[in-house]
Design a protein around this motif. Structure first.
Motif, PDB file in Angstrom:
ATOM      1  N   ALA A  16      36.282   8.358  39.738  1.00 29.36           N
ATOM      2  CA  ALA A  16      36.444   9.270  40.877  1.00 29.36           C
ATOM      3  C   ALA A  16      35.369   9.009  41.929  1.00 29.36           C
ATOM      4  N   SER A  17      34.120   8.889  41.480  1.00 25.78           N
ATOM      5  CA  SER A  17      33.035   8.620  42.431  1.00 25.78           C
ATOM      6  C   SER A  17      33.188   7.243  43.061  1.00 25.78           C
ATOM      7  N   LEU A  18      33.501   6.244  42.244  1.00 23.96           N
ATOM      8  CA  LEU A  18      33.645   4.886  42.765  1.00 23.96           C
ATOM      9  C   LEU A  18      34.803   4.791  43.744  1.00 23.96           C
ATOM     10  N   SER A  19      35.874   5.518  43.467  1.00 19.83           N
ATOM     11  CA  SER A  19      37.020   5.521  44.388  1.00 19.83           C
ATOM     12  C   SER A  19      36.636   6.119  45.738  1.00 19.83           C
ATOM     13  N   LEU A  20      35.900   7.224  45.724  1.00 23.64           N
ATOM     14  CA  LEU A  20      35.459   7.839  46.972  1.00 23.64           C
ATOM     15  C   LEU A  20      34.559   6.883  47.746  1.00 23.64           C
ATOM     16  N   LEU A  21      33.631   6.219  47.053  1.00 21.91           N
ATOM     17  CA  LEU A  21      32.690   5.317  47.710  1.00 21.91           C
ATOM     18  C   LEU A  21      33.367   4.085  48.297  1.00 21.91           C
ATOM     19  N   GLY A  22      34.535   3.751  47.785  1.00 23.08           N
ATOM     20  CA  GLY A  22      35.264   2.608  48.311  1.00 23.08           C
ATOM     21  C   GLY A  22      36.399   2.983  49.235  1.00 23.08           C
ATOM     22  N   ASP A  95      14.178   4.928  58.934  1.00 20.12           N
ATOM     23  CA  ASP A  95      14.019   6.370  59.089  1.00 20.12           C
ATOM     24  C   ASP A  95      13.000   6.855  58.063  1.00 20.12           C
ATOM     25  N   ASP A  96      12.140   7.766  58.440  1.00 21.17           N
ATOM     26  CA  ASP A  96      11.140   8.305  57.522  1.00 21.17           C
ATOM     27  C   ASP A  96      11.607   9.590  56.844  1.00 21.17           C
ATOM     28  N   GLY A  97      12.917   9.788  56.796  1.00 22.50           N
ATOM     29  CA  GLY A  97      13.439  11.041  56.280  1.00 22.50           C
ATOM     30  C   GLY A  97      13.489  11.160  54.775  1.00 22.50           C
ATOM     31  N   GLY A  98      13.096  10.141  54.036  1.00 23.28           N
ATOM     32  CA  GLY A  98      13.112  10.228  52.579  1.00 23.28           C
ATOM     33  C   GLY A  98      14.076   9.242  51.965  1.00 23.28           C
ATOM     34  N   ALA A  99      14.061   9.201  50.634  1.00 24.96           N
ATOM     35  CA  ALA A  99      14.802   8.173  49.903  1.00 24.96           C
ATOM     36  C   ALA A  99      16.292   8.442  49.801  1.00 24.96           C
ATOM     37  N   GLY A 100      16.708   9.696  49.919  1.00 23.11           N
ATOM     38  CA  GLY A 100      18.096  10.037  49.631  1.00 23.11           C
ATOM     39  C   GLY A 100      18.252  10.328  48.146  1.00 23.11           C
ATOM     40  N   PRO A 101      19.290  11.083  47.765  1.00 24.73           N
ATOM     41  CA  PRO A 101      19.413  11.544  46.378  1.00 24.73           C
ATOM     42  C   PRO A 101      19.468  10.428  45.341  1.00 24.73           C
ATOM     43  N   MET A 102      20.229   9.372  45.578  1.00 31.77           N
ATOM     44  CA  MET A 102      20.350   8.331  44.561  1.00 31.77           C
ATOM     45  C   MET A 102      19.012   7.640  44.317  1.00 31.77           C
ATOM     46  N   HIS A 103      18.329   7.246  45.388  1.00 33.21           N
ATOM     47  CA  HIS A 103      17.068   6.543  45.200  1.00 33.21           C
ATOM     48  C   HIS A 103      15.954   7.480  44.739  1.00 33.21           C
ATOM     49  N   ALA A 104      16.022   8.743  45.095  1.00 37.22           N
ATOM     50  CA  ALA A 104      15.059   9.705  44.547  1.00 37.22           C
ATOM     51  C   ALA A 104      15.210   9.779  43.030  1.00 37.22           C
ATOM     52  N   TYR A 105      16.445   9.783  42.560  1.00 37.93           N
ATOM     53  CA  TYR A 105      16.684   9.782  41.107  1.00 37.93           C
ATOM     54  C   TYR A 105      16.165   8.490  40.484  1.00 37.93           C
ATOM     55  N   GLY A 196      28.146   9.371  44.656  1.00 37.65           N
ATOM     56  CA  GLY A 196      29.428   9.971  45.017  1.00 37.65           C
ATOM     57  C   GLY A 196      29.282  11.389  45.512  1.00 37.65           C
ATOM     58  N   ASP A 197      28.430  12.170  44.843  1.00 37.13           N
ATOM     59  CA  ASP A 197      28.214  13.559  45.261  1.00 37.13           C
ATOM     60  C   ASP A 197      27.558  13.633  46.635  1.00 37.13           C
ATOM     61  N   ASP A 198      26.649  12.703  46.912  1.00 41.53           N
ATOM     62  CA  ASP A 198      25.994  12.672  48.218  1.00 41.53           C
ATOM     63  C   ASP A 198      27.018  12.402  49.318  1.00 41.53           C
ATOM     64  N   THR A 199      27.932  11.474  49.055  1.00 44.45           N
ATOM     65  CA  THR A 199      29.006  11.188  50.018  1.00 44.45           C
ATOM     66  C   THR A 199      29.906  12.406  50.189  1.00 44.45           C
ATOM     67  N   ALA A 200      30.251  13.056  49.088  1.00 44.68           N
ATOM     68  CA  ALA A 200      31.104  14.246  49.169  1.00 44.68           C
ATOM     69  C   ALA A 200      30.423  15.353  49.968  1.00 44.68           C
ATOM     70  N   ASP A 201      29.139  15.555  49.754  1.00 46.93           N
ATOM     71  CA  ASP A 201      28.410  16.574  50.507  1.00 46.93           C
ATOM     72  C   ASP A 201      28.379  16.255  51.998  1.00 46.93           C
ATOM     73  N   ALA A 202      28.198  14.965  52.329  1.00 45.51           N
ATOM     74  CA  ALA A 202      28.198  14.568  53.740  1.00 45.51           C
ATOM     75  C   ALA A 202      29.550  14.849  54.385  1.00 45.51           C
ATOM     76  N   LEU A 203      30.612  14.624  53.637  1.00 45.24           N
ATOM     77  CA  LEU A 203      31.952  14.910  54.166  1.00 45.24           C
ATOM     78  C   LEU A 203      32.154  16.405  54.368  1.00 45.24           C
ATOM     79  N   ARG A 204      31.704  17.200  53.412  1.00 43.56           N
ATOM     80  CA  ARG A 204      31.852  18.650  53.553  1.00 43.56           C
ATOM     81  C   ARG A 204      31.087  19.161  54.768  1.00 43.56           C
TER      82      ARG A 204
END
Length: 214
Positions: A16-22, A95-105, A196-204
């Protein structure tokens, strides 16, 4: 389990996540609205920069010599990727805004096999999907510039696939039994889900339903 079995399991379990990302929806999330070349290139450059910084942090304290050498190679590759994408933009700077959720993890992983699983298996599986969608985007546009950019992401995608292959081989050498394989499956799978969740949140945030295909 072995590396190739792990890859197949991840592609099934995290479909599901991979499908959204593609999907075309990823382009809207990455661009912050209607897809256009400049914001997509900017997002791609930021992604390559974040990956470079993640692997640089790992190199600094990784005790496994072979894994450290692999991480150093990825640092060089991601720096090269960043520069090649940034060359398509005028005056790009990170951008100095931070790593983003995936890279923070990912940056919170201390164990060698978890770093390999997240950074060299889960992350490349994400990137193969997003680069594939960027290739399709630029292939769908007219002109020599768009063709050059499609070729660029085609090359980056092939180089990322090689990182995935190396990551799977490293895990084959380091996972001694089912418990190890389950650990790396969980870390790689979570890496994919976070993206995938980060992409979904951006869409919302754009008032787009991430579950509705375009």
């Amino acid at each position: 389990m072995d590396g190739e079995t792990l890859r197949g399991r991840l592609e099934t379990d995290e479909s599901a996540s991979l499908s959204l990302l593609g999907s075309p929806r990823f382009l809207r999330a990455a661009a912050g609205g209607d897809p256009a070349p400049e914001p997509l290139l900017d997002a791609a450059a930021e992604s390559e920069h974040a990956a470079r910084e993640t692997f640089r942090a790992w190199v600094a304290d990784e005790s496994d010599a072979e894994a450290r050498a692999a991480f150093e190679s990825v640092v060089d590759q991601e720096h090269d990727h960043r520069e090649r994408v940034a060359a398509e933009l005028d005056g790009w700077a990170p951008d100095d805004g931070g790593a983003g959720p995936m890279h923070a993890y990912l940056r919170g992983r201390d164990a060698t096999v978890q770093r390999i699983a997240g950074g060299m298996v889960g992350r490349p599986l994400v990137t193969l999907r997003t680069h594939g969608r960027l290739i399709a985007f630029f292939e769908g546009r007219d002109g020599d510039v768009a063709a050059r950019r499609a070729d660029l992401f085609r090359d980056l995608r092939a180089e990322t696939a090689a990182v995935l292959d190396e990551g799977l081989a490293l895990l084959d050498d380091r996972c001694a039994g089912d418990e190890d394989w389950e650990t790396v499956r969980m870390v790689a799978g979570y890496t994919i889900r976070v993206a995938g969740d980060d992409t979904a949140d951006a869409l919302r945030s754009l008032e787009i339903d991430p579950d509705v295909e375009e």
